[in-house]
Design an enzyme around this catalytic site. Structure first.
Site, PDB file in Angstrom:
ATOM      1  N   SER A 196      86.772  45.252  35.059  1.00 10.63           N
ATOM      2  CA  SER A 196      87.935  45.506  34.197  1.00 10.63           C
ATOM      3  C   SER A 196      88.846  44.284  34.212  1.00 10.63           C
ATOM      4  O   SER A 196      88.805  43.496  35.180  1.00 10.63           O
ATOM      5  CB  SER A 196      88.714  46.716  34.742  1.00 10.63           C
TER       6      SER A 196
ATOM      7  N   TYR B  42      92.255  50.890  42.021  1.00 13.67           N
ATOM      8  CA  TYR B  42      91.459  50.541  40.839  1.00 13.67           C
ATOM      9  C   TYR B  42      91.268  49.029  40.739  1.00 13.67           C
ATOM     10  O   TYR B  42      90.138  48.543  40.611  1.00 13.67           O
ATOM     11  CB  TYR B  42      92.119  51.099  39.579  1.00 13.67           C
TER      12      TYR B  42
HETATM   13  N1  LIG Z   1      88.035  52.847  28.960  1.00 15.69           N
HETATM   14  C1  LIG Z   1      88.738  51.838  29.431  1.00 15.69           C
HETATM   15  O1  LIG Z   1      89.880  51.579  28.965  1.00 15.69           O
HETATM   16  C2  LIG Z   1      88.153  50.955  30.499  1.00 15.69           C
HETATM   17  C3  LIG Z   1      88.725  49.696  30.709  1.00 15.69           C
HETATM   18  C4  LIG Z   1      88.208  48.853  31.690  1.00 15.69           C
HETATM   19  C5  LIG Z   1      87.110  49.263  32.436  1.00 15.69           C
HETATM   20  N2  LIG Z   1      86.583  50.498  32.236  1.00 15.69           N
HETATM   21  C6  LIG Z   1      85.434  50.890  33.075  1.00 15.69           C
HETATM   22  O2  LIG Z   1      84.351  51.243  32.245  1.00 15.69           O
HETATM   23  C7  LIG Z   1      83.476  52.118  32.960  1.00 15.69           C
HETATM   24  C8  LIG Z   1      83.079  53.261  32.034  1.00 15.69           C
HETATM   25  O3  LIG Z   1      84.226  54.009  31.708  1.00 15.69           O
HETATM   26  P1  LIG Z   1      84.460  54.659  30.264  1.00 15.69           P
HETATM   27  O4  LIG Z   1      85.650  54.038  29.696  1.00 15.69           O
HETATM   28  O5  LIG Z   1      83.185  54.679  29.484  1.00 15.69           O
HETATM   29  O6  LIG Z   1      84.867  56.143  30.725  1.00 15.69           O
HETATM   30  P2  LIG Z   1      84.241  57.578  30.370  1.00 15.69           P
HETATM   31  O7  LIG Z   1      84.055  57.727  28.899  1.00 15.69           O
HETATM   32  O8  LIG Z   1      85.111  58.564  31.079  1.00 15.69           O
HETATM   33  O9  LIG Z   1      82.789  57.534  31.056  1.00 15.69           O
HETATM   34  C9  LIG Z   1      82.672  57.499  32.464  1.00 15.69           C
HETATM   35  C10 LIG Z   1      81.227  57.750  32.856  1.00 15.69           C
HETATM   36  O10 LIG Z   1      81.137  57.705  34.288  1.00 15.69           O
HETATM   37  C11 LIG Z   1      80.455  58.866  34.743  1.00 15.69           C
HETATM   38  N3  LIG Z   1      80.907  59.263  36.069  1.00 15.69           N
HETATM   39  C12 LIG Z   1      82.192  59.505  36.478  1.00 15.69           C
HETATM   40  N4  LIG Z   1      82.203  59.916  37.758  1.00 15.69           N
HETATM   41  C13 LIG Z   1      80.905  59.928  38.177  1.00 15.69           C
HETATM   42  C14 LIG Z   1      80.262  60.279  39.402  1.00 15.69           C
HETATM   43  N5  LIG Z   1      80.958  60.737  40.470  1.00 15.69           N
HETATM   44  N6  LIG Z   1      78.904  60.157  39.484  1.00 15.69           N
HETATM   45  C15 LIG Z   1      78.196  59.723  38.416  1.00 15.69           C
HETATM   46  N7  LIG Z   1      78.738  59.397  37.234  1.00 15.69           N
HETATM   47  C16 LIG Z   1      80.084  59.498  37.115  1.00 15.69           C
HETATM   48  C17 LIG Z   1      80.781  59.937  33.689  1.00 15.69           C
HETATM   49  O11 LIG Z   1      79.749  60.915  33.637  1.00 15.69           O
HETATM   50  P3  LIG Z   1      79.808  62.403  34.258  1.00 15.69           P
HETATM   51  O12 LIG Z   1      81.225  62.892  34.141  1.00 15.69           O
HETATM   52  O13 LIG Z   1      78.831  63.139  33.404  1.00 15.69           O
HETATM   53  O14 LIG Z   1      79.337  62.239  35.669  1.00 15.69           O
HETATM   54  C18 LIG Z   1      80.733  59.113  32.410  1.00 15.69           C
HETATM   55  O15 LIG Z   1      79.405  59.000  31.948  1.00 15.69           O
HETATM   56  C19 LIG Z   1      84.230  52.543  34.215  1.00 15.69           C
HETATM   57  O16 LIG Z   1      83.721  51.850  35.328  1.00 15.69           O
HETATM   58  C20 LIG Z   1      85.667  52.118  33.930  1.00 15.69           C
HETATM   59  O17 LIG Z   1      86.378  51.839  35.111  1.00 15.69           O
HETATM   60  C21 LIG Z   1      87.067  51.340  31.282  1.00 15.69           C
END
Ligand SMILES: NC(=O)c1ccc[n+]([C@@H]2O[C@H](COP(=O)([O-])OP(=O)(O)OC[C@H]3O[C@@H](n4cnc5c(N)ncnc54)[C@H](OP(=O)(O)O)[C@@H]3O)[C@@H](O)[C@H]2O)c1
Length: 270
Positions: free
Chosen positions: A142, A156
């Protein structure tokens, strides 16, 4: 179809950035292993991608906050004769609040998912990549991993900073081994992330130019890892933010982050 006959493991594939990675990899010919906790979501995505891209897709429901999950995934894949050529470690969430507002088990599970599972999966699949002289690893970090730590969401930034440094070390170690390692550092990205951590109302007050759709984030990341770029920041706003935090004297950057996070806490009532 640069990934024809390759197998890609995508964690956190049931939503957001991970689901878009799955689609983009399949569009490039990769067979997929999709993992997350929600099996129904994974199965629905798998069915869609098999039809759309004519690739093989396997799903494994797993909670990566469980220390046994990475070796169990490796065991299942070994039993099926699947070698992972591309590892997209992406699963994650945000834990709002000050450090002492969350109990240790919440922090422990957070670190297990956001740091240890990334390191463990890499340890399990990297030796095979090196032996086959081919591998691609993307750790989804991130912008928060490249700027000073904030007050609130305490772990985080540190967790994401670990992934940046880890990718840099892996890239240095894997030079000449056919393995490219990269940290993807997105800023605000449309996904379920802010719904899951209950900050949607708060971040929806931010200007639209601060947000990206997951598709260009993922396309850029795949291009970057192919080019051997070790740290990739998608989007002009995010690049500017990272540049500014590097250009400013460190105390100024830290004060700006502190001020912004304090403002957000007041607005959200935290
Ligand atoms: N969205 C943003 O603004 C943003 C910005 C910077 C970085 N990121 C990073 O991008 C990555 C993906 O996030 P996203 O934005 O796509 O969020 P998201 O739409 O909430 O997706 C998160 C994914 O992680 C899985 N997950 C969460 N807890 C888990 C666990 N205990 N075991 C296995 N799987 C788990 C969820 O699946 P289940 O709930 O089905 O397990 C889901 O598939 C993360 O690492 C996040 O920190 C996001």
């Amino acid at each position: 179809m640069i990934y024809s006959n390759k197998w890609a493991l995508v964690t956190g594939a049931s939503a957001g950035i991970g689901a878009v990675f799955a689609d983009a990899l399949a569009a490039r010919g990769a067979n997929l292993v999709l993992t997350a906790r929600r099996k129904d979501r994974l199965e629905a995505l798998a069915a869609d991608l098999r039809t759309k891209h004519n690739v093989k897709v396997k799903t494994i429901a797993a909670d990566l906050a469980d220390t046994d999950a990475p070796p169990e995934i490796a065991r299942v894949l070994a039993a099926d004769g699947i070698d992972v050529d591309i590892l997209i470690s992406n699963a994650g969430f945000g834990l709002p609040g000050f450090y002492t507002e969350n109990e240790w088990p919440a922090h422990r599970d957070f670190l297990q998912l956001m740091v240890t599972s990334y390191a463990h999966l890499t340890r399990l699949f990297l030796p095979g990549m090196i032996a086959r002289d081919y591998g691609r690893i993307i750790h989804v970090s991130s912008v928060a991993g490249l700027v000073p730590g904030s007050a609130g969401h305490t772990m985080y930034g540190p967790a994401k900073a670990f992934l940046v440094s880890f990718a840099q070390s892996l890239a240095a170690e894997c030079e000449g081994a056919g393995v490219n390692a990269s940290a993807l550092c997105p800023g605000f990205t449309y996904s379920e992330f802010h719904d899951v951590n209950d900050t949607r109302g708060l971040v929806s007050q931010l200007p639209g130019y601060m947000f990206m759709s997951p598709e260009p984030v993922v396309e850029g990341a795949l291009e970057a890892v192919e080019k051997g770029h070790v740290v990739y920041v998608p989007g002009l706003w995010n690049k500017f933010t990272v540049w500014l935090m590097k250009a400013l004297p460190r105390p100024w950057g830290a004060a700006m982050v502190k001020q912004q996070s304090a403002k957000f806490r007041r607005q959200s009532g935290e």
